[in-house]
Enzyme design. Structure first.
Site, PDB file in Angstrom:
ATOM      1  N   SER A 175       8.488   5.919  12.151  1.00 17.28           N
ATOM      2  CA  SER A 175       8.391   5.280  10.832  1.00 17.28           C
ATOM      3  C   SER A 175       9.430   5.792   9.849  1.00 17.28           C
ATOM      4  CB  SER A 175       6.980   5.471  10.253  1.00 17.28           C
ATOM      5  OG  SER A 175       5.994   5.010  11.143  1.00 17.28           O
TER       6      SER A 175
ATOM      7  N   HIS B 134      -3.736   6.318  14.992  1.00 17.90           N
ATOM      8  CA  HIS B 134      -3.896   5.619  13.716  1.00 17.90           C
ATOM      9  C   HIS B 134      -5.374   5.325  13.478  1.00 17.90           C
ATOM     10  CE1 HIS B 134       0.273   4.305  12.218  1.00 17.90           C
ATOM     11  NE2 HIS B 134       0.430   5.344  13.030  1.00 17.90           N
TER      12      HIS B 134
ATOM     13  N   LYS C  23       0.835  -1.198   0.000  1.00 17.75           N
ATOM     14  CA  LYS C  23       0.000   0.000   0.000  1.00 17.75           C
ATOM     15  C   LYS C  23       0.867   1.245   0.000  1.00 17.75           C
ATOM     16  CE  LYS C  23      -1.209   1.958   3.679  1.00 17.75           C
ATOM     17  NZ  LYS C  23      -1.723   2.319   5.017  1.00 17.75           N
TER      18      LYS C  23
ATOM     19  N   GLU D 146       3.610  -0.231  12.487  1.00 17.86           N
ATOM     20  CA  GLU D 146       2.523  -0.984  11.869  1.00 17.86           C
ATOM     21  C   GLU D 146       2.609  -2.478  12.168  1.00 17.86           C
ATOM     22  OE1 GLU D 146       5.646  -0.639   8.495  1.00 17.86           O
ATOM     23  OE2 GLU D 146       4.991   0.504  10.235  1.00 17.86           O
TER      24      GLU D 146
ATOM     25  N   ARG E 158       2.266   6.059  -2.997  1.00 19.28           N
ATOM     26  CA  ARG E 158       3.329   7.008  -3.382  1.00 19.28           C
ATOM     27  C   ARG E 158       3.534   6.976  -4.898  1.00 19.28           C
ATOM     28  NH1 ARG E 158       4.222   5.709   1.747  1.00 19.28           N
ATOM     29  NH2 ARG E 158       5.409   7.093   3.134  1.00 19.28           N
TER      30      ARG E 158
ATOM     31  N   SER F   5       3.241  11.877  12.843  1.00 17.76           N
ATOM     32  CA  SER F   5       3.204  11.021  11.651  1.00 17.76           C
ATOM     33  C   SER F   5       4.288  11.444  10.688  1.00 17.76           C
ATOM     34  CB  SER F   5       1.842  11.111  10.961  1.00 17.76           C
ATOM     35  OG  SER F   5       1.850  10.378   9.749  1.00 17.76           O
ATOM     36  N   SER F   6       5.063  10.471  10.213  1.00 15.98           N
ATOM     37  CA  SER F   6       6.059  10.768   9.185  1.00 15.98           C
ATOM     38  C   SER F   6       5.391  11.171   7.880  1.00 15.98           C
ATOM     39  CB  SER F   6       6.951   9.547   8.955  1.00 15.98           C
ATOM     40  OG  SER F   6       6.199   8.465   8.403  1.00 15.98           O
ATOM     41  N   GLN F   7       4.097  10.867   7.734  1.00 16.57           N
ATOM     42  CA  GLN F   7       3.389  11.215   6.501  1.00 16.57           C
ATOM     43  C   GLN F   7       3.304  12.725   6.293  1.00 16.57           C
ATOM     44  OE1 GLN F   7      -0.368   9.156   6.609  1.00 16.57           O
ATOM     45  NE2 GLN F   7       0.549   7.173   6.140  1.00 16.57           N
TER      46      GLN F   7
ATOM     47  N   LYS G 248      -8.825  -2.990   3.588  1.00 15.31           N
ATOM     48  CA  LYS G 248      -8.059  -1.738   3.519  1.00 15.31           C
ATOM     49  C   LYS G 248      -6.726  -1.961   2.829  1.00 15.31           C
ATOM     50  CE  LYS G 248      -6.128   1.809   6.614  1.00 15.31           C
ATOM     51  NZ  LYS G 248      -6.810   3.018   6.094  1.00 15.31           N
TER      52      LYS G 248
END
Length: 442
Positions: free
Chosen positions: A216, A358, A39, A331, A44, A187-189, A428
């Site tokens: 992460s 999360h 995912k 995760e 990405r 979050s690294s996002q 998901k």
């Protein structure tokens, strides 16, 4: 902004009330499986392809709820995405043809962190208004730092002061960009989101983190590696990432198998004294799931990788507790916790405070559900202490969280009578988890 640090796990009232009887095995499992695509890599790849200068083919992508939400989001912004033929047994390849990003548009993020964070910077580049909304839980997940960073870089965002979804981005067709400071410890996002679109900003983007350590790290490494492969000039230092302005050019991206999704299947071998082989395990990867090799070896498994690239885990009959800082691979925590609940000694899992924000508060949810089955799990501010005790059957609630559901399946392998609530939430990231699980345990 809603309180995202509550110690109570989130339970969506709209969850399915159906319970899936987790299969229990009486003999060691023995299976050879091919996992769906990653995912993290898929979403990405879709973003980079959409921002590229020409058509790009994404091979072996994951087609699940999260990636479908990303595809729908990009189409809403004007990107053309079509499915093409692929090898038998693989997901169809995706052909992405870039186009000028445009509004008005509405993006449904569902509860997908990559969609709610990676797409807003793209929307800031669009010409027109783009509205973001999603599942009720999406309103509670942290995006405030990203919103603030985008504003500092020139975006016009209306969130009615919430610092959270729903929100509307009023795009003008371009973004100034430049340098921005944020706290990415949630979050690294937040960082990945800005970097992925940064090459398209007029001044590029220079992201500096200030705050507790960013979780992460492998996901940040993945973002940087994929950007460089697409032709971006990226420089990194400690807590600093810079993408120079310039075109992205990528014609093909091959998606690796999702190694994090290997966790429950490898755990099945460990807890049943069995053997599971995962095909096409990459020799070199930025995926955090690669840490499973070392973690499960420490917990009693024997791991080997063939010259052909197949990774095999053999259960030895011993299941050991573990002390581990899982900050970089949070995760994996639900599966590690499930195995730890079946071990011969206590475990201490730390560095995962960010998991409270999360899909659900995973720390509280794991403690609640394992204890519901007779376990002894103590919450820490940033983790869990798990003291193994004999477990019994019962309902294992998923909280609409795919990794909670698969951890319940692992426990059910050796504890009769476990029923996982809303197993379909695993879609998901795994299109047919019950079917793949049946192949392993049959």
């Amino acid at each position: 902004m809603p309180d995202s640090t509550s110690t109570q796990p989130h339970q969506n009232a709209a969850s399915s009330e159906e319970h899936w009887p987790a299969p229990t095995v009486r003999a060691p499992v023995s299976a050879r499986i091919r996992l769906p695509g990653s995912k993290s890599v898929t979403n990405r790849a879709l973003v980079l392809a959409a921002l590229s200068e020409g058509t790009c083919l994404v091979r072996r992508p994951l087609l699940s709820r999260d990636s479908e939400l990303m595809i729908d989001a990009l189409r809403a912004l004007g990107i053309e995405i079509t499915q093409s033929a692929s090898d038998e047994g693989q997901a169809p390849d995706l052909s992405i043809t870039p186009a000028p990003l445009r509004g008005p548009a509405t993006v449904d993020v569902g509860n997908a962190g990559t969609v709610m964070r990676f797409v807003p910077p793209m929307a800031a580049l669009a010409d027109g208004h783009v509205r973001f909304d999603g599942d009720p839980r999406s309103h509670e997940r942290p995006v405030g730092e990203l919103i603030g960073a985008l504003r500092a870089l020139g975006a016009d965002i209306d969130d009615e002061g919430r610092g959270a979804l729903p929100l509307t981005i009023h795009g003008t067709g371009s973004m100034r960009g430049g340098e921005v400071v944020l706290d990415a410890s949630g979050s690294s996002q937040f960082v990945s989101a800005l970097l992925l679109s940064g090459a398209r900003f007029d001044e590029g983007v220079h992201v500096r983190h200030q705050g507790p350590p960013v979780p992460s790290q492998p996901h940040l490494d993945m973002t940087v590696e994929m950007l460089r492969a697409a032709g971006a000039e990226v420089t990194t230092q400690e807590n600093s990432w810079k993408v120079e302005p310039g075109p992205l050019r990528v014609t093909e991206i091959i998606v690796e198998p999702d190694l994090s999704n290997a966790a429950p299947f490898l755990a099945a071998a460990l807890v049943t004294k069995g053997e599971v082989t995962v095909q096409d395990w990459p020799e070199h990867t930025t995926q955090g799931g690669d840490a499973l090799r070392g973690l499960f070896t420490r917990m009693g498994g024997e791991v080997s990788r063939s010259e052909e690239g197949d990774l095999t885990l053999r259960g030895t009959g011993a299941i050991h507790g573990i002390t581990a800082d899982l900050r970089d691979v949070g995760e994996l925590t639900p599966t590690i916790a499930a195995v730890a609940a079946l071990a011969d000694s206590p475990s201490r899992l730390t560095g995962i405070e960010h998991l409270r924000r999360h899909e659900t508060d995973r720390i509280a949810a794991l403690a609640t559900e394992i204890n519901r089955l007779g376990g002894d799990v103590e919450e820490l501010p940033d983790g869990l202490v798990i003291r193994p005790r004999p477990l019994h059957g019962g309902v294992f609630h998923s909280y609409d969280d795919h990794r909670m559901a698969t951890s319940g399946a692992v426990i059910g392998l050796v504890v009769p009578g476990v029923e996982v609530e809303n197993i379909v939430t695993t879609r998901k990231t795994i299109p047919d988890f019950p079917g793949l699980w049946a192949e392993v345990v049959s």
